[in-house]
Write an enzyme that holds these catalytic residues in place. Sequence first.
Site, mmCIF file in Angstrom:
data_model
loop_
_atom_site.group_PDB
_atom_site.id
_atom_site.type_symbol
_atom_site.label_atom_id
_atom_site.label_comp_id
_atom_site.label_asym_id
_atom_site.label_seq_id
_atom_site.Cartn_x
_atom_site.Cartn_y
_atom_site.Cartn_z
ATOM 1 N N GLY A 55 0.778 -1.251 0.000
ATOM 2 C CA GLY A 55 0.000 0.000 0.000
ATOM 3 C C GLY A 55 0.797 1.281 0.000
ATOM 4 O O GLY A 55 0.313 2.313 -0.457
ATOM 5 N N GLU A 110 3.854 3.850 6.339
ATOM 6 C CA GLU A 110 2.620 3.065 6.276
ATOM 7 C C GLU A 110 1.587 3.835 5.465
ATOM 8 O O GLU A 110 1.538 5.067 5.515
ATOM 9 C CB GLU A 110 2.164 2.817 7.731
ATOM 10 C CG GLU A 110 0.871 2.091 7.938
ATOM 11 C CD GLU A 110 0.781 0.696 7.376
ATOM 12 O OE1 GLU A 110 1.092 0.535 6.180
ATOM 13 O OE2 GLU A 110 0.350 -0.219 8.092
ATOM 14 N N ASP A 111 0.775 3.115 4.707
ATOM 15 C CA ASP A 111 -0.262 3.795 3.938
ATOM 16 C C ASP A 111 -1.387 4.287 4.851
ATOM 17 O O ASP A 111 -1.778 5.439 4.811
ATOM 18 C CB ASP A 111 -0.820 2.884 2.825
ATOM 19 C CG ASP A 111 -1.289 1.522 3.326
ATOM 20 O OD1 ASP A 111 -1.103 1.196 4.522
ATOM 21 O OD2 ASP A 111 -1.847 0.757 2.504
ATOM 22 N N ASP A 114 -5.316 1.561 10.559
ATOM 23 C CA ASP A 114 -6.726 1.263 10.798
ATOM 24 C C ASP A 114 -6.848 0.644 12.191
ATOM 25 O O ASP A 114 -6.809 1.358 13.191
ATOM 26 C CB ASP A 114 -7.225 0.354 9.673
ATOM 27 C CG ASP A 114 -8.727 0.121 9.700
ATOM 28 O OD1 ASP A 114 -9.398 0.588 10.639
ATOM 29 O OD2 ASP A 114 -9.248 -0.540 8.781
ATOM 30 N N LYS A 142 -6.902 6.462 10.696
ATOM 31 C CA LYS A 142 -8.354 6.475 10.964
ATOM 32 C C LYS A 142 -8.676 6.801 12.418
ATOM 33 O O LYS A 142 -9.845 7.056 12.741
ATOM 34 C CB LYS A 142 -8.974 5.125 10.574
ATOM 35 C CG LYS A 142 -9.081 4.923 9.070
ATOM 36 C CD LYS A 142 -9.927 3.705 8.730
ATOM 37 C CE LYS A 142 -9.956 3.452 7.235
ATOM 38 N NZ LYS A 142 -10.585 2.144 6.903
ATOM 39 N N PHE A 163 -13.944 2.843 3.824
ATOM 40 C CA PHE A 163 -12.949 2.070 3.090
ATOM 41 C C PHE A 163 -12.396 2.927 1.955
ATOM 42 O O PHE A 163 -13.134 3.364 1.079
ATOM 43 C CB PHE A 163 -13.510 0.747 2.559
ATOM 44 C CG PHE A 163 -12.393 -0.180 2.192
ATOM 45 C CD1 PHE A 163 -11.778 -0.943 3.164
ATOM 46 C CD2 PHE A 163 -11.910 -0.235 0.890
ATOM 47 C CE1 PHE A 163 -10.700 -1.759 2.852
ATOM 48 C CE2 PHE A 163 -10.838 -1.048 0.558
ATOM 49 C CZ PHE A 163 -10.238 -1.818 1.544
ATOM 50 N N ASP A 170 -5.628 -0.319 -2.026
ATOM 51 C CA ASP A 170 -6.378 -1.201 -2.916
ATOM 52 C C ASP A 170 -7.659 -1.706 -2.279
ATOM 53 O O ASP A 170 -7.848 -1.665 -1.067
ATOM 54 C CB ASP A 170 -5.530 -2.432 -3.269
ATOM 55 C CG ASP A 170 -5.432 -3.397 -2.085
ATOM 56 O OD1 ASP A 170 -5.004 -2.951 -1.000
ATOM 57 O OD2 ASP A 170 -5.806 -4.577 -2.225
ATOM 58 N N ARG A 176 -5.126 0.747 -7.113
ATOM 59 C CA ARG A 176 -3.907 1.353 -6.551
ATOM 60 C C ARG A 176 -3.397 2.507 -7.401
ATOM 61 O O ARG A 176 -2.696 3.382 -6.927
ATOM 62 C CB ARG A 176 -2.791 0.301 -6.438
ATOM 63 C CG ARG A 176 -3.080 -0.818 -5.438
ATOM 64 C CD ARG A 176 -1.795 -1.589 -5.151
ATOM 65 N NE ARG A 176 -2.033 -2.868 -4.493
ATOM 66 C CZ ARG A 176 -2.127 -3.039 -3.176
ATOM 67 N NH1 ARG A 176 -2.038 -1.997 -2.372
ATOM 68 N NH2 ARG A 176 -2.320 -4.235 -2.665
HETATM 69 P P1 IMP Z 1 -4.714 -2.490 10.308
HETATM 70 O O1 IMP Z 1 -3.874 -3.679 10.713
HETATM 71 O O2 IMP Z 1 -6.181 -2.715 10.525
HETATM 72 O O3 IMP Z 1 -4.250 -1.194 10.938
HETATM 73 O O4 IMP Z 1 -4.573 -2.301 8.734
HETATM 74 C C1 IMP Z 1 -3.592 -2.981 8.037
HETATM 75 C C2 IMP Z 1 -3.618 -2.693 6.566
HETATM 76 O O5 IMP Z 1 -4.923 -2.899 6.048
HETATM 77 C C3 IMP Z 1 -3.259 -1.280 6.164
HETATM 78 O O6 IMP Z 1 -1.873 -1.061 6.141
HETATM 79 C C4 IMP Z 1 -3.851 -1.256 4.774
HETATM 80 O O7 IMP Z 1 -2.967 -1.871 3.862
HETATM 81 C C5 IMP Z 1 -5.107 -2.078 4.930
HETATM 82 N N1 IMP Z 1 -6.255 -1.172 5.128
HETATM 83 C C6 IMP Z 1 -6.815 -0.773 6.278
HETATM 84 N N2 IMP Z 1 -7.832 0.083 6.047
HETATM 85 C C7 IMP Z 1 -7.892 0.234 4.695
HETATM 86 C C8 IMP Z 1 -8.733 1.027 3.816
HETATM 87 O O8 IMP Z 1 -9.625 1.801 4.209
HETATM 88 N N3 IMP Z 1 -8.480 0.875 2.483
HETATM 89 C C9 IMP Z 1 -7.500 0.079 1.986
HETATM 90 N N4 IMP Z 1 -6.687 -0.656 2.770
HETATM 91 C C10 IMP Z 1 -6.895 -0.579 4.120
HETATM 92 MG MG MG Z 2 -0.679 -1.574 4.304
#
Ligand code: IMP
Ligand code: MG
Length: 184
Positions: A55, A110-111, A114, A142, A163, A170, A176
């Site tokens: 990402g 990091e992208d 969440d 977020k 989302f 993606d 992307r």
């Molecule tokens: P986390 O572990 O829930 O913080 O998220 C891990 C990964 O999930 C992020 O680095 C993103 O690659 C993906 N992700 C989380 N939320 C989104 C979103 O809204 N759109 C796209 N990818 C997401």
């Molecule tokens: Mg990611």
Amino acid sequence: MIDSPQVLARTGGRELRRIVYDADVIQRRVAEVGEAITASYPADEELLVVGLLKGSFIFVGDLVRAIARPVQVDFLVASSYGSGTTSSGEVRLIYDPEADLQDRHVLLVEDIVDSGNTLNRLIPLLRDRGPRTLEMVALLHKRVAPHLELEPRWVGFDAPNEFLIGYGLDHSEDFRNLPFIASL
Ligand code: IMP
Ligand code: MG
């Protein structure tokens, strides 16, 4: 704009809900974040920028050009597995940075933050490698994670809890390449 032919050509005809950050807004913010990062590191010390794939790939490309410091770039791929669709399982490094992190100024890119599950498992693995400093920059945050092992020191945007896709993010590997960030 979201139903313009130019956009639909890139989404394969799929309509998006709304554009959350357009390309100009992203570019301006990335420049500001790059300046803030530049100001935070000693002028003569090299940073090791480590992008979390996939990402972050576009953000890394723009960000490193906005950092006026000596920079090396590497990537890592973390895979969460063990529980199917949730990200609450173990995290494994399926591509490990080639660079030795020991005694380096490591900047993790990091992208989007969440739930924080991926990061919370990754950060201790990186700390074990003895970086001189370990900081994180996230394009989007977020602000829903109950606990983060490492808060990003720099954040592009506090994102809505929707989302989001585009600019590297993606949905099932699609979208992307959109130059803006939209919600699905
Ligand atoms: P986390 O572990 O829930 O913080 O998220 C891990 C990964 O999930 C992020 O680095 C993103 O690659 C993906 N992700 C989380 N939320 C989104 C979103 O809204 N759109 C796209 N990818 C997401
Ligand atoms: Mg990611």
